[in-house]
Design a protein around this motif. Sequence first.
Motif, mmCIF file in Angstrom:
data_model
loop_
_atom_site.group_PDB
_atom_site.id
_atom_site.type_symbol
_atom_site.label_atom_id
_atom_site.label_comp_id
_atom_site.label_asym_id
_atom_site.label_seq_id
_atom_site.Cartn_x
_atom_site.Cartn_y
_atom_site.Cartn_z
ATOM 1 N N GLU A 1 -24.034 -4.000 28.372
ATOM 2 C CA GLU A 1 -25.105 -4.998 28.360
ATOM 3 C C GLU A 1 -25.765 -5.156 26.989
ATOM 4 N N ASP A 2 -25.398 -4.310 26.038
ATOM 5 C CA ASP A 2 -25.983 -4.401 24.696
ATOM 6 C C ASP A 2 -25.216 -5.407 23.850
ATOM 7 N N GLU A 3 -25.829 -5.819 22.765
ATOM 8 C CA GLU A 3 -25.156 -6.685 21.805
ATOM 9 C C GLU A 3 -24.532 -5.841 20.719
ATOM 10 N N CYS A 4 -23.448 -6.337 20.141
ATOM 11 C CA CYS A 4 -22.795 -5.630 19.047
ATOM 12 C C CYS A 4 -23.694 -5.691 17.812
ATOM 13 N N PRO A 5 -23.988 -4.539 17.202
ATOM 14 C CA PRO A 5 -24.771 -4.548 15.959
ATOM 15 C C PRO A 5 -24.067 -5.375 14.884
ATOM 16 N N GLU A 6 -24.862 -6.008 14.043
ATOM 17 C CA GLU A 6 -24.320 -6.924 13.041
ATOM 18 C C GLU A 6 -23.326 -6.244 12.113
ATOM 19 N N TRP A 7 -23.601 -4.968 11.758
ATOM 20 C CA TRP A 7 -22.739 -4.279 10.794
ATOM 21 C C TRP A 7 -21.387 -3.865 11.380
ATOM 22 N N LEU A 8 -21.230 -4.010 12.714
ATOM 23 C CA LEU A 8 -19.959 -3.660 13.341
ATOM 24 C C LEU A 8 -19.116 -4.882 13.686
ATOM 25 N N ILE A 9 -19.664 -6.067 13.494
ATOM 26 C CA ILE A 9 -18.948 -7.278 13.916
ATOM 27 C C ILE A 9 -17.641 -7.450 13.149
ATOM 28 N N GLU A 10 -17.682 -7.301 11.826
ATOM 29 C CA GLU A 10 -16.469 -7.534 11.033
ATOM 30 C C GLU A 10 -15.352 -6.545 11.366
ATOM 31 N N PRO A 11 -15.623 -5.203 11.312
ATOM 32 C CA PRO A 11 -14.539 -4.285 11.687
ATOM 33 C C PRO A 11 -14.148 -4.412 13.151
ATOM 34 N N GLY A 12 -15.121 -4.755 14.019
ATOM 35 C CA GLY A 12 -14.820 -4.915 15.438
ATOM 36 C C GLY A 12 -13.886 -6.079 15.692
ATOM 37 N N LYS A 13 -14.140 -7.206 15.000
ATOM 38 C CA LYS A 13 -13.261 -8.366 15.166
ATOM 39 C C LYS A 13 -11.857 -8.072 14.641
ATOM 40 N N GLN A 14 -11.777 -7.253 13.599
ATOM 41 C CA GLN A 14 -10.460 -6.888 13.079
ATOM 42 C C GLN A 14 -9.698 -6.029 14.081
ATOM 43 N N ILE A 15 -10.411 -5.120 14.726
ATOM 44 C CA ILE A 15 -9.782 -4.286 15.757
ATOM 45 C C ILE A 15 -9.307 -5.156 16.917
ATOM 46 N N ALA A 16 -10.152 -6.096 17.349
ATOM 47 C CA ALA A 16 -9.767 -7.007 18.437
ATOM 48 C C ALA A 16 -8.562 -7.840 18.042
ATOM 49 N N LYS A 17 -8.538 -8.308 16.802
ATOM 50 C CA LYS A 17 -7.408 -9.112 16.311
ATOM 51 C C LYS A 17 -6.127 -8.294 16.310
ATOM 52 N N ASN A 18 -6.233 -7.034 15.907
ATOM 53 C CA ASN A 18 -5.053 -6.170 15.844
ATOM 54 C C ASN A 18 -4.458 -5.861 17.223
ATOM 55 N N LYS B 1 -14.526 -10.988 22.745
ATOM 56 C CA LYS B 1 -15.498 -10.999 23.825
ATOM 57 C C LYS B 1 -15.257 -9.840 24.797
ATOM 58 N N LEU B 2 -13.980 -9.621 25.148
ATOM 59 C CA LEU B 2 -13.635 -8.523 26.054
ATOM 60 C C LEU B 2 -13.976 -7.175 25.433
ATOM 61 N N LEU B 3 -13.683 -7.011 24.146
ATOM 62 C CA LEU B 3 -13.981 -5.756 23.456
ATOM 63 C C LEU B 3 -15.482 -5.475 23.486
ATOM 64 N N CYS B 4 -16.277 -6.487 23.220
ATOM 65 C CA CYS B 4 -17.733 -6.308 23.216
ATOM 66 C C CYS B 4 -18.253 -5.936 24.604
#
Length: 881
Positions: free
Chosen positions: A340-357, A331-334
């Motif tokens: 104010e924009d939403e994360c594009p669908e195609w970036l959610i998976e790599p984005g969540k991995q970056i947040a997890k790391n 949530k913080l990363l987004c």
Amino acid sequence: MSYANIQMFMEKLKQLMYCNDIPVINNPSIICERPQFQILYEELDSTIQTIFNHEDQDLHNFEEVRKVKKRFKAAAEEAEDIVDVFLSTVHCRSNRFFPRSDVFQPSLHLEVAMSSIESIKKEFMTLSIDNMKMDSSLRTDRLQTQSSGTSHTRNSRGSKKLLENVVVGFDRDAEIIRDKLVEDGKHRDVVSIVGMGGIGKTTLANKVFTDPYVVYHFHVRGWVTVSQTYDKRDLLIQVLSSIDDQLELEKATDCQLRAMLHKHLMGKRYLIVIDDIWSIEAWDKSQLFFPDDNTGSRILLTSRLTEVASHAKSHGLIHQLQHLTEEESWKLLCEKAFQEDECPEWLIEPGKQIAKNCHGLPLSVVVMAGVLAKEPRSEDVWLKISCSFHSYIASDEKGCLETIALSYHHLPPHLRDCFLYLGGFPEDYPISSPRLLWLWMAEGFIQEDGSQSLKEIANSYLMDLVDRNLLIISKWYAWGDVRRCKVHDLVRQVCVEKGKEENFFLKIDSPPSNNLCEVITTYKKRRVVTNQEMHIMSPSLPTTPSVQSLLCFTRKTTLTDIISKFFPSFSLLRVLSLEKCRLLYFPPGLALLVHLRYLYIWLSSFPPSICTLWNLQTLIVKTSSSPMVLPSNISNLVNLRHLRCNADLYLPSVGKPLNLEFITKVELGDGVDNFKKCFPRIKELTSTLYSDKEKDFEVLHYLQILTLMGSVEREFRRGAPNLGKNHIRIGFPETLKVLTLVRCGLPWSDMSIIQSLPNLEALILEDNGFEGTLWETGEDQFQRLKVLRLKKLNIKQWKASSINFPCLERLRVVNCVHLEEIPLELGDISTLESIYILNCDASLLVSLQRIRNEQDDVGNYELKIKVDGRKMPSCVSKHDD
């Protein structure tokens, strides 16, 4: 040497070739060498046109091209050193100050350097372009990446949105700490927040500190950052400044500071935040300044060390701050990367991995969000960052440093030196933004592009670092420019480590075992930063100088005597900052440093010899004297653009116009007709008004920021303190964007002159800048006014409508104790974002409540209204149905 530094060197060569009105260089020994300067200039210009104008090769960053450019910059640097040593020798001998000037070559020997430059150009031209072609798709990708990461133009509103504090995952923590702080109990108590660096201790403390209920509960709130080095005086000044920023603290003794703090705290319920404390000893010393007088006062302490918190607490709470959950990290990363924009669908998976790391470390998340915000929104790019991220993350603090280092590696080349430079400042140092920009200019980090001024480009660099979450803005000017900034401890540590790896500077944080000159000779660094007392302990001196920048942050030093006595070791200095070194006189040897571009120094008077420093771009003078009389030969500083002093500057006469763009607190003497004669290129001007002579600023066609100040100290001697009553005519140029009037006492009828200014964006009136009980704005408009600040005025009635302020965004009214109301129609201004009121009459609050209610009725809940630091809430309950 950066490309920008080569440009600066070439400008110097042009002056050496053509300028005859600078006494220092209008010397027979220099004039006879003009043919060599001409040849060198032409060779440099030809090589630059050859090497730097091949965009395709530069874009692909081929190893061969990179090596050639590096060799060319080294050759140009060698040529500049030869020229500068020659100039120092000529200047030295003409002044007869230094008898050992034979340590330098008295003649100019550029043949070897020019031969190297010519061979480098030929080598570049023989490179096979065909062997360095790249796939067209890769070229397109690189073009997109560069365009997204190296833009100099910043959107000011977008930059500010990135600065908004996005706090995720701290709600429960804040609630626990707040409840503990405000619970019953008369004895002073301590609540501690403990956790690793970068986990959000300071962010959480600030969230609690600004909580409306906490603000309401405590009579006094103060903040101090202790860090690794405890300093009693600094602690006292920090706390007092945070409690009341109007206090005059610089000249006060330690005992006076302690008495002032005791007066502010005794008998009141206070909250003091002691941020980033590292030792038990520091706590034992600092807590003595905060009285325990059974008022229910609290101290909120943050530390990385549990033992410090355990020692400090009596009955208080030690709150161990936990890492963010994966969901909170995402949530913080987004919120930071997309705003104010939403994360594009195609970036959610790599984005969540970056947040997890990021392993739940908020600092890592925020820094990575800064990296991602600057990269193309491409799945391939994000996957690449995600896959390589594991090598940068570890479970300890070192892992966080590697995370920040990743952000450094993603910086475009033009920002890397600016970023590394931040590591030279002490920990938790409040960096003046204008000063930082001037330093960057003097160091040659700012590349001209022809369409913007150097200041505009430098400011875009600063905002780029802010956007990347590598620099924090701590204070704004009223009109929206950055006033102060700071660097997070871990980010600064990366600056220091990378600076060492890149041989960027030599930091002396502990007393050197040998003398300073030998240290400089041994390490051969171009930049030296120290907070230590320096001495010469042996007569041996280097015959070849190397250091070009010397920044000293210690209060007492013999450094100036060292430089003055052993001039050859420092003759190539470009930057000399002695901001805490109080000098009783101007050492004669400093006048020999003719290559200085930036000088920050304490002086008791302004010596004419300082005007031999013809390369100076920025001169900052601190003094206990007032006023400082400027010498008549100050026009010799033909490159001076910025002159700042904490005291009034008196200019009795001037031989020829100066090229200044910025000057503070200047008063013209009888020998000067007008400001244009002195400062035809001035852009920012502060002027003290001691007489009733007409002030015509209309002729200053470049002026954008103007501050006019009436006198307090000398009004009884001059006999004309209130300029308004003496019918002073003050003319303003149409270029003016920011106008501040302090103690001018002008009649409100003169406001029509200011209303007509077509480009005015900010108007600040303080301490009876205008005088009178009634301000009627009439039918005229402030065409572009965005910021209006009224402070300490004797106004009672203000008649205005929304038509008068079509673009107003921020209204601030402070200590206008007689003002009866804010005009109700101002609430209807569509652009208005906030109204801030401090210490005003109760009747004014009634008008504010009406504005609040009227705006709620039309659905305008976005308008922020604050009274004495507390938000006036919207009446949303009316619309719940």
